[in-house]
Design an enzyme around this catalytic site. Structure first.
Site, PDB file in Angstrom:
ATOM      1  N   SER A 107       0.829  -1.204   0.000  1.00 40.63           N
ATOM      2  CA  SER A 107       0.000   0.000   0.000  1.00 40.63           C
ATOM      3  C   SER A 107       0.858   1.246   0.000  1.00 40.63           C
ATOM      4  CB  SER A 107      -0.866   0.052   1.260  1.00 40.63           C
ATOM      5  OG  SER A 107      -1.553  -1.139   1.462  1.00 40.63           O
ATOM      6  N   GLU A 164      -3.073   0.395  -9.324  1.00 38.47           N
ATOM      7  CA  GLU A 164      -1.951   1.305  -9.559  1.00 38.47           C
ATOM      8  C   GLU A 164      -0.733   0.451  -9.946  1.00 38.47           C
ATOM      9  OE1 GLU A 164      -2.355   5.224  -6.850  1.00 38.47           O
ATOM     10  OE2 GLU A 164      -2.163   3.394  -5.686  1.00 38.47           O
ATOM     11  N   ASN A 185      -3.334   6.318  -1.831  1.00 37.33           N
ATOM     12  CA  ASN A 185      -3.164   6.372  -0.377  1.00 37.33           C
ATOM     13  C   ASN A 185      -2.571   7.688   0.090  1.00 37.33           C
ATOM     14  OD1 ASN A 185      -4.435   4.044   0.409  1.00 37.33           O
ATOM     15  ND2 ASN A 185      -2.687   2.782  -0.175  1.00 37.33           N
TER      16      ASN A 185
HETATM   17  P1  NAI Z   1      -4.013  -9.577   5.765  1.00 38.52           P
HETATM   18  O1  NAI Z   1      -3.654  -9.368   7.195  1.00 38.52           O
HETATM   19  O2  NAI Z   1      -5.405  -9.950   5.414  1.00 38.52           O
HETATM   20  O3  NAI Z   1      -3.060 -10.682   5.102  1.00 38.52           O
HETATM   21  C1  NAI Z   1      -1.677 -10.649   5.268  1.00 38.52           C
HETATM   22  C2  NAI Z   1      -1.125 -12.019   5.008  1.00 38.52           C
HETATM   23  O4  NAI Z   1       0.273 -11.990   5.321  1.00 38.52           O
HETATM   24  C3  NAI Z   1      -1.760 -13.081   5.871  1.00 38.52           C
HETATM   25  O5  NAI Z   1      -2.138 -14.162   5.058  1.00 38.52           O
HETATM   26  C4  NAI Z   1      -0.658 -13.484   6.847  1.00 38.52           C
HETATM   27  O6  NAI Z   1      -0.705 -14.865   7.138  1.00 38.52           O
HETATM   28  C5  NAI Z   1       0.586 -13.142   6.068  1.00 38.52           C
HETATM   29  N1  NAI Z   1       1.699 -12.830   6.969  1.00 38.52           N
HETATM   30  C6  NAI Z   1       1.655 -12.248   8.187  1.00 38.52           C
HETATM   31  N2  NAI Z   1       2.892 -12.172   8.704  1.00 38.52           N
HETATM   32  C7  NAI Z   1       3.721 -12.746   7.790  1.00 38.52           C
HETATM   33  C8  NAI Z   1       5.095 -13.002   7.760  1.00 38.52           C
HETATM   34  N3  NAI Z   1       5.900 -12.656   8.777  1.00 38.52           N
HETATM   35  N4  NAI Z   1       5.619 -13.604   6.663  1.00 38.52           N
HETATM   36  C9  NAI Z   1       4.822 -13.937   5.625  1.00 38.52           C
HETATM   37  N5  NAI Z   1       3.498 -13.731   5.614  1.00 38.52           N
HETATM   38  C10 NAI Z   1       2.956 -13.138   6.678  1.00 38.52           C
HETATM   39  O7  NAI Z   1      -3.541  -8.243   5.016  1.00 38.52           O
HETATM   40  P2  NAI Z   1      -3.965  -7.673   3.588  1.00 38.52           P
HETATM   41  O8  NAI Z   1      -4.956  -6.612   3.815  1.00 38.52           O
HETATM   42  O9  NAI Z   1      -4.280  -8.799   2.678  1.00 38.52           O
HETATM   43  O10 NAI Z   1      -2.604  -6.947   3.169  1.00 38.52           O
HETATM   44  C11 NAI Z   1      -1.585  -7.625   2.450  1.00 38.52           C
HETATM   45  C12 NAI Z   1      -0.770  -6.593   1.690  1.00 38.52           C
HETATM   46  O11 NAI Z   1      -1.655  -5.891   0.794  1.00 38.52           O
HETATM   47  C13 NAI Z   1      -0.114  -5.532   2.563  1.00 38.52           C
HETATM   48  O12 NAI Z   1       1.103  -5.164   1.988  1.00 38.52           O
HETATM   49  C14 NAI Z   1      -1.112  -4.373   2.485  1.00 38.52           C
HETATM   50  O13 NAI Z   1      -0.499  -3.142   2.737  1.00 38.52           O
HETATM   51  C15 NAI Z   1      -1.545  -4.499   1.033  1.00 38.52           C
HETATM   52  N6  NAI Z   1      -2.831  -3.908   0.695  1.00 38.52           N
HETATM   53  C16 NAI Z   1      -3.888  -3.974   1.542  1.00 38.52           C
HETATM   54  C17 NAI Z   1      -5.100  -3.387   1.174  1.00 38.52           C
HETATM   55  C18 NAI Z   1      -6.287  -3.456   2.078  1.00 38.52           C
HETATM   56  O14 NAI Z   1      -7.305  -2.787   1.783  1.00 38.52           O
HETATM   57  N7  NAI Z   1      -6.252  -4.240   3.164  1.00 38.52           N
HETATM   58  C19 NAI Z   1      -5.285  -2.697  -0.090  1.00 38.52           C
HETATM   59  C20 NAI Z   1      -4.103  -2.730  -0.943  1.00 38.52           C
HETATM   60  C21 NAI Z   1      -2.933  -3.285  -0.542  1.00 38.52           C
END
Ligand code: NAI
Length: 309
Positions: free
Chosen positions: A124, A156, A194
Site C-alpha cells: 500500500s 496502480e 493512499n
Molecule cells: P491480511 O492481514 O489480510 O493478510 C496478510 C497475510 O500476510 C496473511 O495471510 C498473513 O498470514 C501473512 N503474513 C503475516 N505475517 C507474515 C510473515 N511474517 N511472513 C509472511 N506472511 C505473513 O492483510 P492484507 O490486507 O491482505 O494486506 C496484504 C498486503 O496488501 C499488505 O502489503 C497491504 O499493505 C496491502 N494492501 C492492503 C489493502 C487493504 O485494503 N487491506 C489494499 C491494498 C494493498
C-alpha cells in the site's frame, strides 16, 4: 483471456489474506493458471475455502456464472510451498506490510524465478525502490490492487523508471485482462490513492476521538455529503486498522507532514488486536448485525470528554 498478454500466463500470489485471496480469485476467473501460497502456518485449504466463499457470494449476486466459478477453482492451486509460485510468469506478494519481511521473501524467491518473470508487490505504501534494492530491480513493480479486489476496478502500477522496457506494458496488459484499469504511477510512498486517502481516514478517526459525532454519523456525513459509497471509519475497518496504521506511519516518516500522523485511538486499537472487519472488532463491532460502534471505544471517547469538561 490470458492469451492476450504476451508473456504472462501464470500468476503466483504469496500471502493468502484479504488481498491475496481476492487477487487469486480475479486472476483465476480471468483465465490465468493461479497458484496461491499461504505464507504463514496453518492449512492452505482455508485459503481455497475463502476464495470459494467469495465466488459463491458473486454467484448469488448474479456477478459470476456458476460454471465460470467452477472453472476458476479448477485453475487455482493452493499450497504452502512458495517455490510453486516462483515458477510463475508473474509473482505478486501480498503479505504483511513490513519492508524487512517482504524483502526477505523476495530474496528467497529471486534464485528460483525465470529470467522473464516479473516480481510485483501489492504494497500500500512501501516504495518499490526500497523493496527491490539489490534484488531483480529491473523486473520489479508495484501492482496495487484495492479492496474488495473483485469489486474495485483500479490497479496502480508503480514503477521506478529502472525496469526493463517490457515490464510496465506487460503489467498493464495483465491488469486489462482482469477487466480492471491500470494507472501507472512513479514510485513514491503511498502512490496516488493512499497519499490522498490516508489523511481523510486519519482525520475521520481524529474527529471521532474528539467526540464530534458518533461513528455512524461521521460515515453518513461523508457518504451523503461527498457521495462516497462507504464512510471513512467503515472504510478504515474494511482496509484493516493495522494496514491503515502502517500506511500512516510510513507516510509520516517519509513526508513529516502532520496530516499523516496516526491518531492515538488508531494506535491503541491496533495494539489491542482490534484490526477492523477482519478481526470482527475495530472502530465498529462486527459481532452484531448490522455492526454497531465498538462499545469500548465509545466509553473511551466519553471518558476523555468527561475529563476535558
Ligand atoms: P491480511 O492481514 O489480510 O493478510 C496478510 C497475510 O500476510 C496473511 O495471510 C498473513 O498470514 C501473512 N503474513 C503475516 N505475517 C507474515 C510473515 N511474517 N511472513 C509472511 N506472511 C505473513 O492483510 P492484507 O490486507 O491482505 O494486506 C496484504 C498486503 O496488501 C499488505 O502489503 C497491504 O499493505 C496491502 N494492501 C492492503 C489493502 C487493504 O485494503 N487491506 C489494499 C491494498 C494493498
Amino acid at each position: 483471456m490470458a492469451a492476450e498478454t504476451s508473456k504472462i500466463g501464470s500468476i503466483g500470489i504469496i500471502g493468502a489474506g484479504l488481498m491475496g485471496c481476492g487477487i487469486a480469485e480475479v486472476c483465476a476467473l480471468a483465465g490465468f493458471r493461479t497458484v496461491l501460497v499461504k505464507a504463514t502456518e496453518g492449512d492452505p485449504m482455508t485459503a481455497r475455502a475463502r476464495v470459494d466463499r467469495s465466488l459463491k457470494v458473486a454467484i448469488d449476486r448474479g456477478k459470476v456464472d456458476a460454471s465460470a466459478a467452477e472453472a476458476a477453482l479448477g485453475r487455482l492451486t493452493v499450497t504452502s510451498d512458495k517455490l510453486e509460485a516462483a515458477r510463475c510468469d508473474l509473482v505478486i506478494e501480498a503479505i504483511v506490510e513490513d519492508l524487512a519481511t517482504k524483502r526477505a521473501l523476495f530474496a528467497d524467491l529471486a534464485p528460483h524465478l525465470a529470467p522473464h518473470a516479473i516480481l510485483a508487490s501489492n504494497t500500500s505504501t512501501l516504495k518499490i525502490a526500497d523493496l527491490a534494492a539489490g534484488l531483480r530491480e529491473r523486473r520489479m513493480i508495484g501492482l496495487h490492487f484495492f479492496s474488495p479486489v473483485p469489486a474495485m476496478s483500479l490497479v496502480e502500477v508503480a514503477h521506478t523508471g529502472a525496469t526493463d522496457d517490457d515490464v510496465v506494458p506487460a503489467a498493464e496488459a495483465f491488469v486489462a485482462a482482469l477487466g480492471k484499469t491500470a494507472v501507472p504511477v512513479l514510485d513514491s510512498t503511498g502512490f496516488i490513492v493512499n497519499r490522498l486517502l490516508v489523511p481523510m481516514l486519519l482525520n475521520a478517526i481524529h474527529a471521532y476521538e474528539q467526540g464530534l459525532a458518533p461513528a455512524a454519523q461521521i460515515d453518513s456525513a461523508m457518504r451523503l455529503g461527498c457521495g462516497h459509497p462507504v464512510g471513512p471509519l467503515a472504510l478504515a475497518d474494511l482496509i484493516g486498522l493495522d494496514v491503515v496504521y502502517a500506511m500512516a506511519k510510513l507516510l509520516y516518516r517519509d513526508t513529516r507532514d502532520a496530516c499523516y500522523r496516526p491518531p492515538a485511538l488508531l494506535r491503541s486499537l491496533v495494539q489491542q488486536g482490534a484490526l477492523g472487519k477482519k478481526s470482527r472488532l475495530g472502530l465498529y463491532d462486527y459481532a452484531s448485525k448490522p455492526p454497531r460502534e465498538n462499545a469500548a471505544v465509545v466509553e473511551l471517547i466519553r471518558g476523555t470528554a468527561r475529563r476535558a469538561a
